[in-house]
Scaffold this motif. Structure first.
Motif, PDB file in Angstrom:
ATOM      1  N   ILE A   1       4.968  -2.509  -6.558  1.00 18.48           N
ATOM      2  CA  ILE A   1       5.769  -1.747  -5.824  1.00 18.48           C
ATOM      3  C   ILE A   1       5.390  -1.493  -4.448  1.00 18.48           C
ATOM      4  N   ARG A   2       6.279  -2.137  -3.360  1.00 20.41           N
ATOM      5  CA  ARG A   2       5.957  -2.076  -2.150  1.00 20.41           C
ATOM      6  C   ARG A   2       6.102  -0.771  -1.532  1.00 20.41           C
TER       7      ARG A   2
ATOM      8  N   ASP B   1      -1.970   5.737  11.606  1.00 16.19           N
ATOM      9  CA  ASP B   1      -1.431   4.304  11.544  1.00 16.19           C
ATOM     10  C   ASP B   1      -1.365   3.968   9.945  1.00 16.19           C
ATOM     11  N   VAL B   2      -2.392   4.423   9.217  1.00 16.43           N
ATOM     12  CA  VAL B   2      -2.488   4.015   7.643  1.00 16.43           C
ATOM     13  C   VAL B   2      -1.149   4.500   7.146  1.00 16.43           C
ATOM     14  N   GLN B   3      -0.761   5.877   7.327  1.00 13.53           N
ATOM     15  CA  GLN B   3       0.174   6.523   6.546  1.00 13.53           C
ATOM     16  C   GLN B   3       1.453   5.478   6.643  1.00 13.53           C
ATOM     17  N   ALA B   4       1.779   4.720   7.623  1.00 13.24           N
ATOM     18  CA  ALA B   4       2.960   4.048   7.857  1.00 13.24           C
ATOM     19  C   ALA B   4       2.805   2.466   7.379  1.00 13.24           C
ATOM     20  N   GLU B   5       1.577   2.189   7.054  1.00 18.07           N
ATOM     21  CA  GLU B   5       1.379   0.554   6.560  1.00 18.07           C
ATOM     22  C   GLU B   5       1.761   0.482   5.248  1.00 18.07           C
ATOM     23  N   ALA B   6       2.355  -0.688   4.806  1.00 17.73           N
ATOM     24  CA  ALA B   6       2.853  -0.788   3.520  1.00 17.73           C
ATOM     25  C   ALA B   6       1.808  -1.697   2.767  1.00 17.73           C
ATOM     26  N   TYR B   7       2.013  -1.682   1.591  1.00 11.71           N
ATOM     27  CA  TYR B   7       0.974  -2.174   0.601  1.00 11.71           C
ATOM     28  C   TYR B   7       1.763  -2.228  -0.924  1.00 11.71           C
ATOM     29  N   ASP B   8       1.269  -3.519  -1.444  1.00  7.20           N
ATOM     30  CA  ASP B   8       1.824  -3.774  -2.973  1.00  7.20           C
ATOM     31  C   ASP B   8       0.992  -3.042  -3.917  1.00  7.20           C
ATOM     32  N   TYR B   9       1.505  -1.744  -4.398  1.00  5.42           N
ATOM     33  CA  TYR B   9       0.953  -0.684  -5.142  1.00  5.42           C
ATOM     34  C   TYR B   9       1.130  -1.183  -6.659  1.00  5.42           C
ATOM     35  N   PRO B  10      -0.034  -1.028  -7.665  1.00  6.66           N
ATOM     36  CA  PRO B  10       0.273  -1.361  -9.007  1.00  6.66           C
ATOM     37  C   PRO B  10       1.455  -0.246  -9.539  1.00  6.66           C
ATOM     38  N   ALA B  11       2.273  -0.662 -10.127  1.00  2.00           N
ATOM     39  CA  ALA B  11       3.539   0.242 -10.769  1.00  2.00           C
ATOM     40  C   ALA B  11       2.967   1.187 -11.786  1.00  2.00           C
ATOM     41  N   GLU B  12       1.746   0.853 -12.389  1.00  2.00           N
ATOM     42  CA  GLU B  12       1.188   1.617 -13.339  1.00  2.00           C
ATOM     43  C   GLU B  12       0.654   2.947 -12.596  1.00  2.00           C
ATOM     44  N   PHE B  13       0.409   2.940 -11.412  1.00  2.00           N
ATOM     45  CA  PHE B  13      -0.185   4.085 -10.567  1.00  2.00           C
ATOM     46  C   PHE B  13       0.667   5.159 -10.662  1.00  2.00           C
ATOM     47  N   PHE B  14       1.814   4.771 -10.635  1.00  2.00           N
ATOM     48  CA  PHE B  14       3.055   5.763 -10.410  1.00  2.00           C
ATOM     49  C   PHE B  14       3.363   6.445 -12.016  1.00  2.00           C
ATOM     50  N   ALA B  15       2.782   5.960 -12.958  1.00  2.00           N
ATOM     51  CA  ALA B  15       3.215   6.632 -14.012  1.00  2.00           C
ATOM     52  C   ALA B  15       2.940   8.006 -14.206  1.00  2.00           C
ATOM     53  N   PRO B  16       3.558   9.026 -14.793  1.00  2.00           N
ATOM     54  CA  PRO B  16       3.371  10.288 -14.925  1.00  2.00           C
ATOM     55  C   PRO B  16       1.977  10.484 -15.864  1.00  2.00           C
ATOM     56  N   ARG B  17       1.075  11.556 -15.363  1.00  2.00           N
ATOM     57  CA  ARG B  17      -0.156  11.829 -15.771  1.00  2.00           C
ATOM     58  C   ARG B  17      -0.214  13.270 -16.027  1.00  2.00           C
ATOM     59  N   VAL B  18      -0.684  13.606 -17.115  1.00  2.02           N
ATOM     60  CA  VAL B  18      -0.856  15.166 -17.388  1.00  2.02           C
ATOM     61  C   VAL B  18      -2.386  15.456 -17.298  1.00  2.02           C
ATOM     62  N   TRP B  19      -2.779  16.543 -16.426  1.00  2.00           N
ATOM     63  CA  TRP B  19      -3.984  16.821 -16.088  1.00  2.00           C
ATOM     64  C   TRP B  19      -4.378  18.059 -17.152  1.00  2.00           C
ATOM     65  N   HIS B  20      -5.433  17.916 -17.694  1.00  2.00           N
ATOM     66  CA  HIS B  20      -5.948  19.005 -18.668  1.00  2.00           C
ATOM     67  C   HIS B  20      -7.104  19.675 -17.984  1.00  2.00           C
ATOM     68  N   ILE B  21      -6.860  21.114 -18.012  1.00  8.41           N
ATOM     69  CA  ILE B  21      -8.017  21.780 -17.723  1.00  8.41           C
ATOM     70  C   ILE B  21      -9.102  21.924 -18.572  1.00  8.41           C
TER      71      ILE B  21
END
Length: 613
Positions: A5-6, A187-207
């Motif tokens: 995902i870009r 400047d990096v905030q505004a730079e585009a990149y092709d991120y792996p789609a799985e990076f945005f899969a919901p994740r549950v954090w267990h304490i």
């Protein structure tokens, strides 16, 4: 190659944060407080606008107090959820140093996303850039390194793939919990990149809940079984672990009285028969008496700070031993304690099982009852008619009498922390004190954070005029967002707490109360008009009875209520307290007779201090 995902780095960051979940299905980072400026408005600001309510943005008035609200929220949530704060580069970032230190000292999660200089360095030096003449990698955000548990600088868009999970790992780790700072190059905030789609899969954090080492558990159980007069010192770790019920059951089953730290107060309700009150410098007679004679001190979730231990002079039994049940080995080893590293909730159950039918020697419950009777007397309305001003204990009594099981008293600095620790009688969870850093200016923003975290609570913010003058602007935020809480503003015309400390150390009254300052005219500050100008419902109480009436009227409003009452700065909470010593160094040479007398008392007390680390 998998699907990508870009997105810009800023868009990817907020999208990832929006799907980091708790076990209850809520966002772990609930949203972000933001003041936009040079360094975060174009990149991160646009990304936050685009994601909308999936990761909400809230506008505050000051970077430090926005972070205070976020920290109070995390504390009230017992570290199960957190908030983020973003700032521009330069003063916006350095305004966060105090708040980051507060979170660090209190072991509380806070995500700081600070705008930074250009990674490509083309326009250097940019507006607000701090330049190190000998190190081209330094920016103002490096001030945040020593007060962050995790620090990273995002100089490429793909850096967030590792930096974000590392930051959340720290924030959800019960042992290493604290603030995480991501210095995000603009400047990096505004730079585009092709991120792996799985990076945005919901994740549950267990304490996690680490179990103790078997050998340590056996050693501590043996020490307790051999003790006749143990005492428990309950710290904030009990509350963070949600081990309140386990603490009460453990103390009751084994007959061990409990004393509380500032952070641990209200882990047990004051009505619990094993709760002997506050420990240490601002402690109760009943708690300090059982501590002074104890042959074993069992710390649970405490770092044995100087106020708690009477600067290492409270525990006077020459044969006293220390045990420390703590989630981190660093804290578990303090005072030469026998360490028991583990989660408090899990470990108390295992330890109780190992102790079997062990019961400590009988203690005198009358001492606890006598102390509570003194508290009631100290906090009563003296119905002054001769023009004398009420004392802080009477103000606390008024709030106590008009409160309920839902009331939570909160504060941070000045006279009230000691007075509240000593005198406030909370229900379980009815106390919120920031005293690890004792940060003036935390109070108003902190009250807003608590109310956001626990809307069912009746939040009462105690603040002195000195702390109010340092930071009060989030009152306007609370009005805008319709976040109701009650501020009891005690006006003693200066820094009354430090004025008493100054005198107690043999010093002259100097530069604390306005009357002792180098000024041309005494101030006449209209706190009612000031609070009202920000939209709060603001009134002045004529006396304690009037304060009680105005506290009752505040219930049910949908905006903050500020009640101002003038108080006497001279009496402190210790007149009827436990009287433990606090190590504040007295000048060793020079000065008038008052300093010589203070030096003599100081040297006498130093001889009672324990030296084990």
């Amino acid at each position: 190659m998998g699907q990508t995902i870009r997105l810009t780095a800023a868009q990817a960051m907020v999208r990832w944060l929006s799907v980091q979940m708790t076990e209850e299905g809520e966002r772990f980072v609930d949203g972000i407080w933001a003041i936009f400026g040079h360094g975060n408005v174009a990149g991160l600001g646009e990304a936050l606008h685009g994601i909308g309510d999936a990761f909400p943005t809230w506008r505050g008035q000051n970077e430090q107090t926005m972070a205070h609200a976020a920290i109070a929220y995390a504390k009230a949530k017992k570290r199960t959820r957190a908030m983020a704060v973003t700032t521009s580069i330069g003063p916006g970032s350095t305004n966060l140093v105090t708040a980051a230190a507060l979170a660090h000292v209190n072991r509380l999660p806070l995500l700081i996303i600070a705008g930074d200089v250009f990674a490509n360095r083309r326009p250097d030096p940019v507006l607000q850039q701090v330049e190190d003449f000998d190190d081209g990698t330094v920016s103002a955000n490096d001030c945040l390194r020593p007060v962050s548990r995790y620090f990273d600088r995002i100089t490429r868009p793909e850096h967030i793939l590792s930096a974000l999970p590392r930051a959340l790992r720290v924030m959800t780790d019960p042992a290493n919990c604290g603030p995480a700072t991501l210095a995000f190059c603009q400047d990096v905030q505004a730079e585009a990149y092709d991120y792996p789609a799985e990076f945005f899969a919901p994740r549950v954090w267990h304490i996690r809940r680490p179990q103790p080492d078997a050998r340590e558990l056996d050693e501590v159980a043996a020490l307790i079984r051999s003790a006749e007069n143990p005492v428990i010192i309950a710290g904030g770790g009990v509350i963070y672990s949600q081990a309140e019920a386990e603490l009460g059951a453990f103390a009751t089953r084994h007959g061990i009285p409990v004393a509380e730290t500032q952070a641990g107060k209200s882990a047990l309700a004051q009505s619990h028969p094993m709760n002997f009150g506050a420990s240490g410098v601002d402690g109760a007679e009943s708690a300090n008496a059982v501590s002074a004679t104890a042959d074993l001190v069992i710390g649970i979730g405490t770092r044995f700070q100087d106020f708690t231990t009477g600067s290492r002079a409270l525990f006077r039994n020459p044969d006293v031993r220390f045990v420390s049940l703590n989630i981190h080995g660093y804290d578990a080893a303090k005072h030469g304690a026998v360490s028991l590293v583990g989660d408090a909730k899990v470990t108390l159950g295992l330890l109780s099982g190992a102790l079997g039918d062990y019961k400590a020697a009988a203690f005198d419950p009358a001492a606890r009852a006598a102390w509570l009777a003194k508290v009631d007397d100290h906090c009563r309305d003296r119905k002054r008619t001769g023009g004398e001003l009420p004392i802080d204990a009477e103000v606390i009594g008024a709030v106590q009498r008009t409160g309920s099981e839902a009331t939570v008293a909160m504060c941070a600095a000045g006279t009230m922390p000691g007075a509240l620790k000593l005198l406030w009688q909370p229900s379980q969870g009815g106390y919120h004190m920031e005293y690890g850093y004792s940060c003036m200016g935390y109070e108003v923003a902190g009250a807003m954070g608590i109310k956001l975290a626990t809307p069912e609570r009746d939040v009462v913010c105690f603040v002195g005029d000195g702390s109010y003058m340092m930071a009060n602007a989030e009152l306007a935020t609370a009005v805008m967002r319709r976040i109701p809480f009650t501020v009891v503003l005690t006006d003693n015309r200066g820094y009354g707490c430090i004025n008493r400390l100054q005198q107690g150390c043999g010093g002259a009254e100097f530069n604390n109360l306005y009357k002792d300052c180098n000024i041309e005219q005494q101030p006449e500050i209209d706190y009612v008009a000031h609070a009202a100008s920000m939209g709060a419902h603001a009134v002045k109480a004529a006396d304690i009875a009037d304060l009680e009436a105005k506290l009752a009227e505040a219930k049910g409003r949908d905006i903050p209520t500020v009640i101002v009452i003038e108080t006497d700065p001279r009496p402190g909470p210790g007149e009827n307290g436990g009287g433990a010593w606090w190590d504040v160094a007295v000048p060793q040479a020079g000065g008038p007779e008052r300093l010589e007398q203070a030096r003599g008392s100081y040297i006498e007390n130093v001889l009672n201090q324990r030296v084990l680390n």
